[in-house]
Write an enzyme that holds these catalytic residues in place. Structure first.
Site, PDB file in Angstrom:
ATOM      1  N   CYS A  68      40.097  -7.282 -11.418  1.00 47.74           N
ATOM      2  CA  CYS A  68      41.549  -7.722 -12.126  1.00 47.74           C
ATOM      3  C   CYS A  68      42.494  -6.671 -11.123  1.00 47.74           C
ATOM      4  O   CYS A  68      42.069  -5.876 -10.744  1.00 47.74           O
ATOM      5  CB  CYS A  68      41.391  -6.896 -13.692  1.00 47.74           C
ATOM      6  SG  CYS A  68      40.710  -7.793 -14.625  1.00 47.74           S
ATOM      7  N   CYS A  80      31.767  -3.683 -12.298  1.00 51.42           N
ATOM      8  CA  CYS A  80      32.481  -4.652 -13.198  1.00 51.42           C
ATOM      9  C   CYS A  80      32.415  -5.995 -12.385  1.00 51.42           C
ATOM     10  O   CYS A  80      32.039  -6.160 -11.379  1.00 51.42           O
ATOM     11  CB  CYS A  80      34.135  -4.250 -13.292  1.00 51.42           C
ATOM     12  SG  CYS A  80      35.051  -5.437 -14.374  1.00 51.42           S
ATOM     13  N   CYS A 138      51.556  11.778 -24.978  1.00 50.09           N
ATOM     14  CA  CYS A 138      50.670  12.781 -24.585  1.00 50.09           C
ATOM     15  C   CYS A 138      50.805  14.079 -25.622  1.00 50.09           C
ATOM     16  O   CYS A 138      49.782  14.749 -25.727  1.00 50.09           O
ATOM     17  CB  CYS A 138      51.161  13.262 -23.054  1.00 50.09           C
ATOM     18  SG  CYS A 138      51.308  12.428 -21.932  1.00 50.09           S
ATOM     19  N   ARG A 143      37.371  12.049 -21.577  1.00 53.02           N
ATOM     20  CA  ARG A 143      36.796  11.067 -21.142  1.00 53.02           C
ATOM     21  C   ARG A 143      35.670  11.648 -20.214  1.00 53.02           C
ATOM     22  O   ARG A 143      35.657  12.779 -19.579  1.00 53.02           O
ATOM     23  CB  ARG A 143      37.657  10.363 -20.150  1.00 53.02           C
ATOM     24  CG  ARG A 143      38.713   9.303 -20.843  1.00 53.02           C
ATOM     25  CD  ARG A 143      39.633   8.887 -20.068  1.00 53.02           C
ATOM     26  NE  ARG A 143      40.731   7.938 -20.334  1.00 53.02           N
ATOM     27  CZ  ARG A 143      41.607   8.053 -21.210  1.00 53.02           C
ATOM     28  NH1 ARG A 143      41.965   9.612 -21.539  1.00 53.02           N
ATOM     29  NH2 ARG A 143      42.297   7.505 -21.891  1.00 53.02           N
ATOM     30  N   TYR A 145      44.983  -5.455 -11.430  1.00 58.45           N
ATOM     31  CA  TYR A 145      45.913  -4.281 -11.724  1.00 58.45           C
ATOM     32  C   TYR A 145      45.097  -2.950 -12.124  1.00 58.45           C
ATOM     33  O   TYR A 145      45.325  -1.810 -12.124  1.00 58.45           O
ATOM     34  CB  TYR A 145      46.499  -4.243 -13.151  1.00 58.45           C
ATOM     35  CG  TYR A 145      45.738  -4.631 -14.307  1.00 58.45           C
ATOM     36  CD1 TYR A 145      44.929  -3.939 -14.966  1.00 58.45           C
ATOM     37  CD2 TYR A 145      45.732  -6.282 -14.712  1.00 58.45           C
ATOM     38  CE1 TYR A 145      44.184  -4.270 -15.943  1.00 58.45           C
ATOM     39  CE2 TYR A 145      44.899  -6.502 -15.777  1.00 58.45           C
ATOM     40  CZ  TYR A 145      44.152  -5.696 -16.232  1.00 58.45           C
ATOM     41  OH  TYR A 145      43.409  -6.059 -17.443  1.00 58.45           O
ATOM     42  N   CYS A 146      43.430  -3.161 -11.871  1.00 58.67           N
ATOM     43  CA  CYS A 146      42.628  -1.986 -11.967  1.00 58.67           C
ATOM     44  C   CYS A 146      41.421  -1.880 -10.948  1.00 58.67           C
ATOM     45  O   CYS A 146      41.083  -0.911 -10.797  1.00 58.67           O
ATOM     46  CB  CYS A 146      42.146  -1.880 -13.275  1.00 58.67           C
ATOM     47  SG  CYS A 146      40.901  -3.358 -13.710  1.00 58.67           S
ATOM     48  N   ARG A 166      34.213   5.689 -27.811  1.00 57.05           N
ATOM     49  CA  ARG A 166      34.293   4.270 -27.284  1.00 57.05           C
ATOM     50  C   ARG A 166      33.443   4.246 -26.133  1.00 57.05           C
ATOM     51  O   ARG A 166      33.703   5.201 -25.282  1.00 57.05           O
ATOM     52  CB  ARG A 166      35.774   4.048 -27.134  1.00 57.05           C
ATOM     53  CG  ARG A 166      36.087   2.632 -26.495  1.00 57.05           C
ATOM     54  CD  ARG A 166      37.614   2.043 -26.797  1.00 57.05           C
ATOM     55  NE  ARG A 166      37.834   1.986 -28.226  1.00 57.05           N
ATOM     56  CZ  ARG A 166      37.612   0.906 -28.806  1.00 57.05           C
ATOM     57  NH1 ARG A 166      36.672  -0.399 -28.018  1.00 57.05           N
ATOM     58  NH2 ARG A 166      37.850   0.684 -30.032  1.00 57.05           N
ATOM     59  N   ASP A 194      73.928  23.644  21.228  1.00 58.07           N
ATOM     60  CA  ASP A 194      74.237  24.926  20.922  1.00 58.07           C
ATOM     61  C   ASP A 194      74.709  25.708  22.071  1.00 58.07           C
ATOM     62  O   ASP A 194      75.861  26.289  21.966  1.00 58.07           O
ATOM     63  CB  ASP A 194      73.537  25.694  19.961  1.00 58.07           C
ATOM     64  CG  ASP A 194      74.050  27.041  19.841  1.00 58.07           C
ATOM     65  OD1 ASP A 194      73.504  28.195  20.247  1.00 58.07           O
ATOM     66  OD2 ASP A 194      75.023  27.386  18.962  1.00 58.07           O
TER      67      ASP A 194
END
Length: 611
Positions: free
Chosen positions: A79, A75, A311, A318, A81-82, A118, A572
């Site tokens: 980012c 990438c 779900c 994927r 968050y990923c 996709r 004990d």
């Protein structure tokens, strides 16, 4: 159970072939079809065209007609968050599926009922053969939708060619309308390029219809949740769909419930601003709950994957860039297609065989699909819908978004709106670290969960813990104090040699730690030592335990258990003498070696520090 599952699969396969044959021959002038009404014949034809192969139906009856193919793990953004700031480990070039292999996989899935594909990443535009891949898939005329998810940074020049090649849908990622904040969230520049792509995409069209454009917005509390109304305002004059996606947990993204903004909260905010909002009809198996402002060109929606998961109607599979098949976003790959495509055994890739046939390929996929869990890869989810998580107020961007440091403290950024005139900075430190989270809590459900150590290397590890038991003067007087450091202390009561028995109990307790502590990993200990030292000034016994192993995780818990069980055994055996005077305390780990965090020892003041 296995036999019944096979019988069900065989029955479904027979029904699939029967339906297909009937649908294909329904127009023939045979006695069977003549007796059928024209409406029923038409229905059978549609069933034959749209039928999903039993290989793509799981044990819950969900039909998987949507395939997401990741072209690369690379990438050009980072980012928060990923993706970690340093990126992710890259695959060798020969480990990624080629364009021809992607075409073959896609064609096999399409023949078995997939109608929507996709292309994703990483960032798919990083692949130099992206246009070639889209051209290959664009020739699969059974497809209803061929889309791509992109951050838009390198898309502008390629987009016209992609649309000409058959691209019908574009999902563009843009999480903020503020260029400054964009750079914070992505750790890169490029806001203007994404806006240009958004403008261009709305002027392009393929296969006789305009390119369908969606804007993906991951909403994070204190970061961009104040911009939701501004994103919706884009739909006034632009024919786009804005989708607000709940912040999801992925590896190393420091997810927490306090950063999650439930979609229900966002909808309530928008309804207060637009009381006339209308709910649109969602298509079958759609992940988005769609809404629109009456009279506006576009629409918006919510993907509530955390607070109100979808779900039960999941239709997605994927395939990773290396050919790994994931039946659930939250789970690992459960099948590798690459060795099947290239003719090598999945157990031993070096053992060359003939490439798998299309039928063999789908049989392997079918086994993986049938084992799909109902929700979130079985991580504490049930067939019932998940209750909405409570929202908590937050005012500032999480500090891990900020790449700049101000001395030893991280700076925080606060804003009430996204406009540049309303930016304020504060040098105040965080009150709570993002690392202050419980590792034994499932981030999806908040319930207890065992931490996976399967990916960790087995190394030599040791840990030493200490603790004290206060005996009181009377019980302490029964200790035979050693004459020298070489002698051993002994505490004898009517029950016997207390310290010898407590030593054995501590060692046994250490070896049974995983049975006593529910989420603790069972380890094969190579050595456990327990010793006692009298402390005359306080009439106490100092207990020390050291545990050692060669394994994937530390042995601190084993050392602590040894100290605790040894102290309880002393209690004990001495309770008849010491009565209510005894107390146990100061149990702590004082040093450890091995593991990712390295060696450390506790300084005398009680604060951990590196050795």
């Amino acid at each position: 159970m296995l036999l019944s599952a096979k019988l069900r699969g065989a029955t479904r396969l027979a029904q699939f072939h029967t339906t297909s044959r009937v649908g294909i021959t329904a127009s023939a002038a045979s006695p069977a079809t003549t007796a059928l009404g024209s409406r029923q014949q038409a229905r059978l034809k549609i069933q034959a065209q749209d039928a999903v192969s039993p290989h793509l139906i799981d044990s819950f009856g969900r039909r998987h007609d949507y395939l997401r193919i990741s072209l690369t793990e690379k990438c050009n953004l980072r980012c928060t968050y990923c993706m970690p700031e340093q990126g992710v480990p890259l695959l060798p070039n020969d480990s990624r599926l080629t364009a021809a292999e992607i075409e073959r996989v896609a064609s096999v899935f399409v023949r078995n009922g997939v109608r929507k594909i996709r292309l994703t990443g990483g960032e798919p535009t990083v692949r130099s053969d992206l246009v070639d891949i889209v051209e290959r898939l664009g020739r699969l005329r059974q497809l209803d939708s061929l889309g791509i998810t992109s951050n838009g940074i390198a898309l502008k020049r390629k987009l016209p060619a992609l649309v000409d090649a058959g691209l019908t849908h574009l999902n563009l990622s843009l999480d903020t309308l503020d260029p400054f904040k964009y750079e914070l969230m992505t750790r890169r520049r490029g806001f203007d390029r994404v806006v240009e792509v958004l403008d261009l995409a709305q002027r392009l069209g393929g296969r006789g219809s305009p390119l369908r454009v969606k804007l993906n917005v991951v909403v994070i509390r204190g970061v961009n949740d104040d911009e939701v109304a501004d994103f919706v305002a884009l739909t006034r004059d632009q024919n786009i769909t804005v989708r607000f996606i709940e912040y999801m947990p992925f590896e190393d993204n420091r997810w927490s419930t306090r950063k999650l903004v439930p979609s229900a909260d966002l909808l309530a905010t928008l309804e207060s601003k637009h009381p006339d909002l209308v709910k649109l009809r969602d298509s079958a198996n759609d992940t988005t709950r769609a809404y629109a402002v009456p009279g506006w060109r576009g629409s918006f929606g919510f993907i509530s994957s955390m607070t109100d998961h979808f779900c039960g109607t999941c239709s997605r599979l994927r395939i990773g860039p290396d050919g790994g098949v994931k039946v659930c976003l939250f789970g690992p790959p459960v099948l590798s297609l690459r060795p099947l495509l290239r003719g090598s055994s999945s157990a031993d890739p070096s053992a060359l065989t003939s490439p798998a046939t299309d039928d063999q390929l789908m049989e392997a996929v079918g086994r993986a699909v049938y084992g799909k869990k109902f929700a979130h890869n079985g991580l504490g989810a049930t067939a019932s819908r998940r209750p909405a998580l409570a929202s908590k107020p937050a005012r500032s961007i999480p500090v891990h978004l900020l790449p700049l440091r101000a001395g030893p403290r991280l700076r925080t950024f606060s804003t009430s709106r996204h406009t540049s005139s309303n930016r304020t900075f504060s040098s105040s430190p965080r009150r709570r670290s993002d690392d202050d989270r419980l590792t034994h809590l499932d981030p999806l459900t908040g319930k207890a969960s065992m931490v996976s150590v399967s990916a960790k290397d087995a190394t030599k590890r040791s840990a030493t813990a200490t603790g004290e038991i206060h005996l009181g003067a009377r019980a302490f007087s029964l200790i035979d104090l050693p004459a020298s450091d070489q002698d051993t202390a002994a505490l004898r009561t009517k029950k016997g040699d207390v310290l010898s028995i407590a030593q054995i109990a501590g060692i046994m307790g250490s070896k049974h730690t995983a049975l006593l502590i529910p989420l603790c990993h069972p380890l094969s200990l190579s050595h456990v030592a327990v010793s006692f030292r009298p402390v005359p000034d306080s009439h106490s016994l100092r207990i020390e335990a050291t545990a050692e192993c060669v394994g994937p995780t530390g042995v601190e818990m084993e050392a602590l258990t040894a100290v605790s069980v040894a102290a309880l055994t002393v209690w004990d055996m001495c309770k008849a003498v010491a009565g209510k005077e005894m107390r146990i305390g100061e149990i702590k780990v004082v040093r450890k070696t091995g593991g990712k965090s390295g060696d450390w020892a506790r300084p005398p003041d009680g604060e951990p520090g590196s050795t």
